[in-house]
Design a protein around this motif. Structure first.
Motif, PDB file in Angstrom:
ATOM      1  N   SER A  71     -43.540 -42.087  -7.912  1.00 22.50           N
ATOM      2  CA  SER A  71     -44.249 -41.866  -6.654  1.00 22.50           C
ATOM      3  C   SER A  71     -43.476 -40.991  -5.678  1.00 22.50           C
ATOM      4  O   SER A  71     -44.051 -40.489  -4.706  1.00 22.50           O
ATOM      5  CB  SER A  71     -44.551 -43.212  -5.981  1.00 22.50           C
ATOM      6  OG  SER A  71     -45.296 -44.042  -6.843  1.00 22.50           O
ATOM      7  N   ALA A  72     -42.171 -40.810  -5.915  1.00 26.52           N
ATOM      8  CA  ALA A  72     -41.357 -40.018  -4.991  1.00 26.52           C
ATOM      9  C   ALA A  72     -41.774 -38.549  -5.045  1.00 26.52           C
ATOM     10  O   ALA A  72     -42.079 -38.002  -6.112  1.00 26.52           O
ATOM     11  CB  ALA A  72     -39.884 -40.154  -5.346  1.00 26.52           C
ATOM     12  N   ALA A  73     -41.804 -37.928  -3.886  1.00 23.17           N
ATOM     13  CA  ALA A  73     -42.199 -36.514  -3.825  1.00 23.17           C
ATOM     14  C   ALA A  73     -41.203 -35.637  -4.577  1.00 23.17           C
ATOM     15  O   ALA A  73     -41.566 -34.642  -5.202  1.00 23.17           O
ATOM     16  CB  ALA A  73     -42.307 -36.067  -2.368  1.00 23.17           C
ATOM     17  N   TYR A  74     -39.922 -36.000  -4.492  1.00 28.18           N
ATOM     18  CA  TYR A  74     -38.880 -35.265  -5.192  1.00 28.18           C
ATOM     19  C   TYR A  74     -37.962 -36.273  -5.872  1.00 28.18           C
ATOM     20  O   TYR A  74     -37.900 -37.434  -5.503  1.00 28.18           O
ATOM     21  CB  TYR A  74     -38.061 -34.401  -4.214  1.00 28.18           C
ATOM     22  CG  TYR A  74     -38.911 -33.438  -3.417  1.00 28.18           C
ATOM     23  CD1 TYR A  74     -39.318 -32.227  -3.966  1.00 28.18           C
ATOM     24  CD2 TYR A  74     -39.314 -33.759  -2.122  1.00 28.18           C
ATOM     25  CE1 TYR A  74     -40.103 -31.352  -3.236  1.00 28.18           C
ATOM     26  CE2 TYR A  74     -40.099 -32.895  -1.381  1.00 28.18           C
ATOM     27  CZ  TYR A  74     -40.488 -31.685  -1.947  1.00 28.18           C
ATOM     28  OH  TYR A  74     -41.268 -30.819  -1.229  1.00 28.18           O
ATOM     29  N   GLY A  75     -37.239 -35.834  -6.859  1.00 26.40           N
ATOM     30  CA  GLY A  75     -36.313 -36.740  -7.520  1.00 26.40           C
ATOM     31  C   GLY A  75     -35.737 -36.124  -8.772  1.00 26.40           C
ATOM     32  O   GLY A  75     -36.282 -35.157  -9.329  1.00 26.40           O
ATOM     33  N   GLU A  76     -34.623 -36.681  -9.211  1.00 26.79           N
ATOM     34  CA  GLU A  76     -33.961 -36.202 -10.420  1.00 26.79           C
ATOM     35  C   GLU A  76     -34.776 -36.592 -11.650  1.00 26.79           C
ATOM     36  O   GLU A  76     -35.183 -37.744 -11.795  1.00 26.79           O
ATOM     37  CB  GLU A  76     -32.564 -36.812 -10.515  1.00 26.79           C
ATOM     38  CG  GLU A  76     -31.591 -36.324  -9.458  1.00 26.79           C
ATOM     39  CD  GLU A  76     -31.114 -34.909  -9.741  1.00 26.79           C
ATOM     40  OE1 GLU A  76     -31.235 -34.480 -10.907  1.00 26.79           O
ATOM     41  OE2 GLU A  76     -30.646 -34.246  -8.811  1.00 26.79           O
ATOM     42  N   VAL A  77     -35.006 -35.634 -12.531  1.00 29.49           N
ATOM     43  CA  VAL A  77     -35.709 -35.924 -13.778  1.00 29.49           C
ATOM     44  C   VAL A  77     -34.896 -36.889 -14.626  1.00 29.49           C
ATOM     45  O   VAL A  77     -35.444 -37.777 -15.291  1.00 29.49           O
ATOM     46  CB  VAL A  77     -35.997 -34.623 -14.552  1.00 29.49           C
ATOM     47  CG1 VAL A  77     -36.588 -34.940 -15.925  1.00 29.49           C
ATOM     48  CG2 VAL A  77     -36.939 -33.727 -13.760  1.00 29.49           C
ATOM     49  N   ASN A  78     -33.567 -36.764 -14.576  1.00 28.24           N
ATOM     50  CA  ASN A  78     -32.715 -37.670 -15.347  1.00 28.24           C
ATOM     51  C   ASN A  78     -32.901 -39.114 -14.897  1.00 28.24           C
ATOM     52  O   ASN A  78     -32.931 -40.038 -15.721  1.00 28.24           O
ATOM     53  CB  ASN A  78     -31.245 -37.274 -15.202  1.00 28.24           C
ATOM     54  CG  ASN A  78     -30.928 -35.964 -15.907  1.00 28.24           C
ATOM     55  OD1 ASN A  78     -31.690 -35.516 -16.771  1.00 28.24           O
ATOM     56  ND2 ASN A  78     -29.813 -35.334 -15.542  1.00 28.24           N
ATOM     57  N   ALA A  79     -33.023 -39.321 -13.580  1.00 25.15           N
ATOM     58  CA  ALA A  79     -33.228 -40.678 -13.061  1.00 25.15           C
ATOM     59  C   ALA A  79     -34.584 -41.214 -13.502  1.00 25.15           C
ATOM     60  O   ALA A  79     -34.721 -42.402 -13.813  1.00 25.15           O
ATOM     61  CB  ALA A  79     -33.120 -40.674 -11.544  1.00 25.15           C
ATOM     62  N   LEU A  80     -35.574 -40.348 -13.549  1.00 27.88           N
ATOM     63  CA  LEU A  80     -36.901 -40.753 -14.003  1.00 27.88           C
ATOM     64  C   LEU A  80     -36.867 -41.132 -15.480  1.00 27.88           C
ATOM     65  O   LEU A  80     -37.447 -42.144 -15.893  1.00 27.88           O
ATOM     66  CB  LEU A  80     -37.896 -39.621 -13.763  1.00 27.88           C
ATOM     67  CG  LEU A  80     -39.358 -39.869 -14.141  1.00 27.88           C
ATOM     68  CD1 LEU A  80     -39.900 -41.108 -13.450  1.00 27.88           C
ATOM     69  CD2 LEU A  80     -40.210 -38.651 -13.795  1.00 27.88           C
ATOM     70  N   GLU A  81     -36.154 -40.347 -16.281  1.00 24.09           N
ATOM     71  CA  GLU A  81     -36.039 -40.656 -17.705  1.00 24.09           C
ATOM     72  C   GLU A  81     -35.279 -41.964 -17.922  1.00 24.09           C
ATOM     73  O   GLU A  81     -35.623 -42.755 -18.819  1.00 24.09           O
ATOM     74  CB  GLU A  81     -35.345 -39.502 -18.431  1.00 24.09           C
ATOM     75  CG  GLU A  81     -36.191 -38.232 -18.494  1.00 24.09           C
ATOM     76  CD  GLU A  81     -35.445 -37.073 -19.131  1.00 24.09           C
ATOM     77  OE1 GLU A  81     -34.201 -37.166 -19.256  1.00 24.09           O
ATOM     78  OE2 GLU A  81     -36.098 -36.075 -19.492  1.00 24.09           O
ATOM     79  N   GLU A  82     -34.287 -42.222 -17.089  1.00 26.87           N
ATOM     80  CA  GLU A  82     -33.539 -43.476 -17.198  1.00 26.87           C
ATOM     81  C   GLU A  82     -34.428 -44.662 -16.836  1.00 26.87           C
ATOM     82  O   GLU A  82     -34.354 -45.731 -17.462  1.00 26.87           O
ATOM     83  CB  GLU A  82     -32.308 -43.439 -16.282  1.00 26.87           C
ATOM     84  CG  GLU A  82     -31.454 -44.689 -16.332  1.00 26.87           C
ATOM     85  CD  GLU A  82     -30.927 -44.999 -17.721  1.00 26.87           C
ATOM     86  OE1 GLU A  82     -30.825 -46.212 -18.047  1.00 26.87           O
ATOM     87  OE2 GLU A  82     -30.634 -44.064 -18.496  1.00 26.87           O
ATOM     88  N   ALA A  83     -35.273 -44.484 -15.825  1.00 33.20           N
ATOM     89  CA  ALA A  83     -36.204 -45.550 -15.448  1.00 33.20           C
ATOM     90  C   ALA A  83     -37.198 -45.826 -16.572  1.00 33.20           C
ATOM     91  O   ALA A  83     -37.541 -46.988 -16.845  1.00 33.20           O
ATOM     92  CB  ALA A  83     -36.934 -45.169 -14.165  1.00 33.20           C
ATOM     93  N   LEU A  84     -37.654 -44.787 -17.242  1.00 28.89           N
ATOM     94  CA  LEU A  84     -38.535 -44.982 -18.401  1.00 28.89           C
ATOM     95  C   LEU A  84     -37.821 -45.749 -19.508  1.00 28.89           C
ATOM     96  O   LEU A  84     -38.387 -46.644 -20.147  1.00 28.89           O
ATOM     97  CB  LEU A  84     -39.012 -43.623 -18.934  1.00 28.89           C
ATOM     98  CG  LEU A  84     -40.074 -42.886 -18.124  1.00 28.89           C
ATOM     99  CD1 LEU A  84     -40.205 -41.445 -18.599  1.00 28.89           C
ATOM    100  CD2 LEU A  84     -41.424 -43.594 -18.240  1.00 28.89           C
ATOM    101  N   ARG A  85     -36.550 -45.420 -19.717  1.00 30.75           N
ATOM    102  CA  ARG A  85     -35.763 -46.091 -20.762  1.00 30.75           C
ATOM    103  C   ARG A  85     -35.589 -47.576 -20.432  1.00 30.75           C
ATOM    104  O   ARG A  85     -35.676 -48.432 -21.319  1.00 30.75           O
ATOM    105  CB  ARG A  85     -34.408 -45.390 -20.896  1.00 30.75           C
ATOM    106  CG  ARG A  85     -33.613 -45.799 -22.129  1.00 30.75           C
ATOM    107  CD  ARG A  85     -32.415 -44.885 -22.361  1.00 30.75           C
ATOM    108  NE  ARG A  85     -32.838 -43.526 -22.687  1.00 30.75           N
ATOM    109  CZ  ARG A  85     -32.749 -42.488 -21.853  1.00 30.75           C
ATOM    110  NH1 ARG A  85     -32.244 -42.635 -20.643  1.00 30.75           N
ATOM    111  NH2 ARG A  85     -33.162 -41.296 -22.224  1.00 30.75           N
ATOM    112  N   SER A  86     -35.376 -47.879 -19.158  1.00 35.82           N
ATOM    113  CA  SER A  86     -35.203 -49.285 -18.749  1.00 35.82           C
ATOM    114  C   SER A  86     -36.469 -50.103 -19.000  1.00 35.82           C
ATOM    115  O   SER A  86     -36.403 -51.317 -19.205  1.00 35.82           O
ATOM    116  CB  SER A  86     -34.844 -49.356 -17.264  1.00 35.82           C
ATOM    117  OG  SER A  86     -33.612 -48.715 -17.015  1.00 35.82           O
ATOM    118  N   CYS A  87     -37.617 -49.424 -18.985  1.00 37.33           N
ATOM    119  CA  CYS A  87     -38.892 -50.108 -19.229  1.00 37.33           C
ATOM    120  C   CYS A  87     -39.316 -50.035 -20.693  1.00 37.33           C
ATOM    121  O   CYS A  87     -40.411 -50.508 -21.038  1.00 37.33           O
ATOM    122  CB  CYS A  87     -39.987 -49.495 -18.364  1.00 37.33           C
ATOM    123  SG  CYS A  87     -39.725 -49.699 -16.594  1.00 37.33           S
TER     124      CYS A  87
END
Length: 508
Positions: free
Chosen positions: A269-285
């Motif tokens: 939902s964040a307007a901007y953000g690190e793609v790596n952090a997004l990929e890590e969040a996907l991995r955690s789920c």
């Protein structure tokens, strides 16, 4: 159990017509259902009385109402629960009589069965009885020991059901949610499609027991046995308590997973953000490296409770066994889910959601339950764009199906649904820019000009058909259209100007 406890049961959806605190605090001793004009000889003190009001007629004798309510008072009934299905409402005449005789009056909506109310009362009474200090249990001791051990080692719900019912010959039993999802079933129970499961829960046959847990109306669990009186009520209640303990343990174990889901939804939902952090969040789920992703956004019409939409969306997605997902509530009653799945030709995610969405809505008919589905994307970096698509589709769902519905981008097939996804403040600016002169306060002819414009565009700018529809002379139509063109600066002989005005009208 007291009368006001019935009002607190969301699944019954009862409403109070009349009754003060003292009447609502009375203990319920039993239940009687009747549509006799004079039920006195069949009533006992302390009962609630269920009536479909078949005996009442809108143009009937008012003495009937007086006689019926008087019989309740003389018998010592604690409340009247009146069904709305026969007449569409609880008659005011009946409310007046109940007020006069001091009988609490509750309205029963058409979608709530008298059987569900009866079971709610008696099962609550069984529960209160079981919590009294006693060494007596209905389940045999060896069964209780085996069940406690299975519960401690984390046995699945299906195994617990088989162990619990084995000494009774393992009758068919389903553990169902309110929307018809099968959580578990005994080995002898056949598969039950969601729609048939809902019909079974609300039908006249079989026995259903609600599992007490920290849940929502959308994912409440019910034990359902298709045969009546096959299992003694006390045993069934003890099994229900055990399943409730299993549910609460399961919810505690999944709490960390919910935190991971919230983190992923925040990242998306964040307007901007690190793609790596997004990929890590996907991995955690557990959603990393999926062939495709889809974003779904849902709303329940309750902006004060973001958990409402999240519970509905989570339950809907649990019906899709082949799809992994993470879902969490957001601000203003919105919920967002990220789905990981195989490539999705033909919009299968949206199609499967539509299959269960109306079943979910039936759990809370008063909710405005909608969902928007994005197109599938291949890369985590594209999830933010997919979220924007889903929100646009959600706005389209609200505009085409006010009560409940699911939409994807492919459903945005006309100008109305396309405009619905544009923010309200942007639509307001466009409306004022295009039609402002026609909307200004103080102009008595504005409403007339707007109506003429709408009818003129609806009839493909035909002067004759517009005049016929408005019962006007053609010359009057010409005058009004000329006036509209002068005020708006648009030329209704040009297609682009026609579209401008039509779009502005849809923005109102």
């Amino acid at each position: 159990m007291q009368v006001d406890h019935l009002l607190r049961l969301d699944r019954l959806d009862l409403s109070l017509v009349w009754g003060d605190e003292a009447l609502l605090g009375q203990e319920i001793g039993g239940v009687t259902a009747t549509d006799l004009e004079d039920p006195a000889r069949f009533l006992q003190a302390g009962e609630i009385v269920l009536s479909g009001l078949v005996w009442w007629a809108r143009d009937g004798d008012p003495a009937k109402t007086e006689r019926f309510v008087s019989a309740l008072r003389e018998a010592g009934a604690v409340a009247l629960l009146a069904g709305e299905e026969t007449h569409g409402e609880v008659p005011a005449e009946l409310a007046d009589a109940c007020r006069s005789h001091r009988i609490a009056l509750l309205a029963v909506p058409a979608h709530t069965s008298f059987r569900a109310i009866t079971e709610a009362v008696y099962l609550r009474q069984w529960g209160e009885l079981s919590r009294r200090p006693t060494d007596h249990y209905a389940l045999p001791e060896n069964v209780r020991v085996d069940l406690d051990r299975a519960l401690e080692r984390g046995a699945a719900a299906a195994e617990l059901l088989d162990l619990a019912f084995a000494h009774l010959g393992t009758p068919a039993c389903h553990l169902l949610t309110g929307s018809g999802r099968t959580v578990a079933r005994t080995a002898t129970a056949p598969e039950l499609p969601a729609r048939r499961a809902v019909e079974a829960l609300r039908g006249r046959h079989g026995t259903s027991v609600r599992i007490e847990a920290d849940d929502s109306v959308f994912d409440t669990w019910y034990l359902h046995l298709p045969e009546d009186d096959h299992v003694p009520p006390r045993i069934l209640h003890e099994i229900g308590e055990l399943v409730g303990r299993h549910r609460r343990r399961q919810d505690r174990r999944t709490a960390p997973r919910r935190e991971a889901h919230e983190e992923l939804v925040t990242r998306v939902s964040a307007a901007y953000g690190e793609v790596n952090a997004l990929e890590e969040a996907l991995r955690s789920c557990g959603l990393a490296d999926a062939p495709a992703y889809t974003v779904v956004v849902a709303s329940s019409g309750n902006s004060e409770d973001r958990g409402d939409a999240a519970a509905a969306l989570t339950e809907a997605l649990r019906h899709q066994r082949a799809v992994a997902f993470a879902a969490a509530g957001r601000a203003e009653g919105e919920a967002v889910a990220v789905l990981a799945h195989e490539p999705d030709p033909g919009g299968q995610v949206a199609a499967r959601l539509r299959e269960v969405w109306l079943l979910l809505h039936a759990c809370r008919p008063g909710a405005a339950l909608h969902a928007g589905v994005s197109d599938p994307v291949r890369r985590p970096a594209d999830l933010r764009g997919a979220l924007a698509q889903a929100r646009y589709a959600l706005a389209g769902a609200r505009s085409t199906a006010p009560a409940a519905g699911v939409a994807c981008l492919g459903d945005l097939a006309d100008l109305r649904t396309l405009l619905a996804g544009i923010p309200a403040d942007v639509r307001a600016v466009y409306l004022d820019t295009v039609l402002g002169p026609l909307l200004r306060a103080g102009r008595s002819s504005n409403a007339t000009l707007l109506e003429t414009l709408e009818v003129f565009l609806a009839h493909n700018c035909s002067w004759a058909r517009t005049a016929e529809a408005l019962h006007l002379h053609v010359n009057t139509v010409h005058y009004r259209i000329d006036r509209i063109q002068a005020l708006t600066g648009r030329d209704l002989s040009r297609l682009d100007h026609k579209l401008d005005l039509r779009a502005a009208l849809l923005c109102r």
